[in-house]
Design an enzyme around this catalytic site. Structure first.
Site, short mmCIF file in Angstrom:
data_model
loop_
_atom_site.label_atom_id
_atom_site.label_comp_id
_atom_site.label_asym_id
_atom_site.label_seq_id
_atom_site.Cartn_x
_atom_site.Cartn_y
_atom_site.Cartn_z
N ASP A 158 1.20 -1.25 0.02
CA ASP A 158 -0.28 0.11 0.10
C ASP A 158 1.24 1.57 0.29
OD1 ASP A 158 -1.60 2.51 0.82
OD2 ASP A 158 -3.05 0.42 1.17
N ILE A 159 0.47 2.40 -0.73
CA ILE A 159 1.51 3.20 -0.55
C ILE A 159 0.99 4.80 0.19
CG2 ILE A 159 1.23 3.46 -3.08
CD1 ILE A 159 -0.71 5.59 -3.37
N HIS B 283 -10.05 -4.84 -3.82
CA HIS B 283 -9.18 -5.56 -2.75
C HIS B 283 -8.84 -5.64 -1.13
CE1 HIS B 283 -10.09 -1.16 -2.32
NE2 HIS B 283 -8.77 -0.87 -1.43
N LEU B 284 -8.58 -6.88 -0.83
CA LEU B 284 -8.81 -7.30 0.39
C LEU B 284 -6.82 -6.07 1.11
CD1 LEU B 284 -9.44 -9.00 2.40
CD2 LEU B 284 -7.35 -10.73 2.11
N HIS B 285 -7.21 -5.22 2.15
CA HIS B 285 -5.85 -5.08 2.96
C HIS B 285 -5.58 -6.43 3.82
CE1 HIS B 285 -6.87 -1.12 1.79
NE2 HIS B 285 -7.79 -1.81 1.58
N GLY C 256 -15.01 3.34 3.22
CA GLY C 256 -13.44 3.65 3.05
C GLY C 256 -12.80 3.26 1.78
N GLN C 257 -13.96 2.98 0.85
CA GLN C 257 -13.25 2.40 -0.43
C GLN C 257 -13.39 3.33 -1.12
OE1 GLN C 257 -16.42 -0.26 -2.68
NE2 GLN C 257 -14.51 -0.97 -4.44
#
Length: 116
Positions: free
Chosen positions: A32-33, A102-104, A95-96
């Site tokens: 993640d950036i 995508h799975l964090h 929060g998308q």
């Protein structure tokens, strides 16, 4: 959003650089950036699916592969015994911000509940 405008599809296609840390035939994972934990990796399916609401029965194996990949990476990074969190946000209020599921994978620090 058309797939051609999707940030994660562009990463998948190599048009935007990312630090890829895992991939298989169904998914791609990259750092993640804007990490929220020492380990913060995003697992995306290679197929464009905008939200959890758009997942179909035919996507079971594809979505399951995100969790299998996350568990494998968590083990490789030493988080399997200490703990990690996996979460998928759906729609803006949750929060998308990128509309490609995508799975964090979050780990490497104590994660509190509720998250916020």
């Amino acid at each position: 959003m058309p797939e051609s405008d999707c940030l994660f599809c562009k990463i998948r296609d190599g048009l935007i650089p990312a630090k890829v840390v895992y991939q298989d035939e169904n998914c791609l994972a990259f750092e993640d950036i804007n990490p929220q934990a020492p380990t913060h990796v995003l697992f995306i399916p290679r197929k464009h699916i905008a939200t959890v609401n758009d997942i179909t029965a035919e996507d079971r194996e594809l979505v399951g592969s995100l969790y299998i990949g996350a568990a494998k990476l968590a083990r490789e990074r030493g988080h399997a015994d200490t703990g990690y969190r996996v979460v998928m946000n759906t729609q803006r209020d949750a929060g998308q911000t990128v509309f490609h599921i995508h799975l964090h994978l979050l780990a490497g620090r104590t994660l509190h509940w509720p998250p916020g």
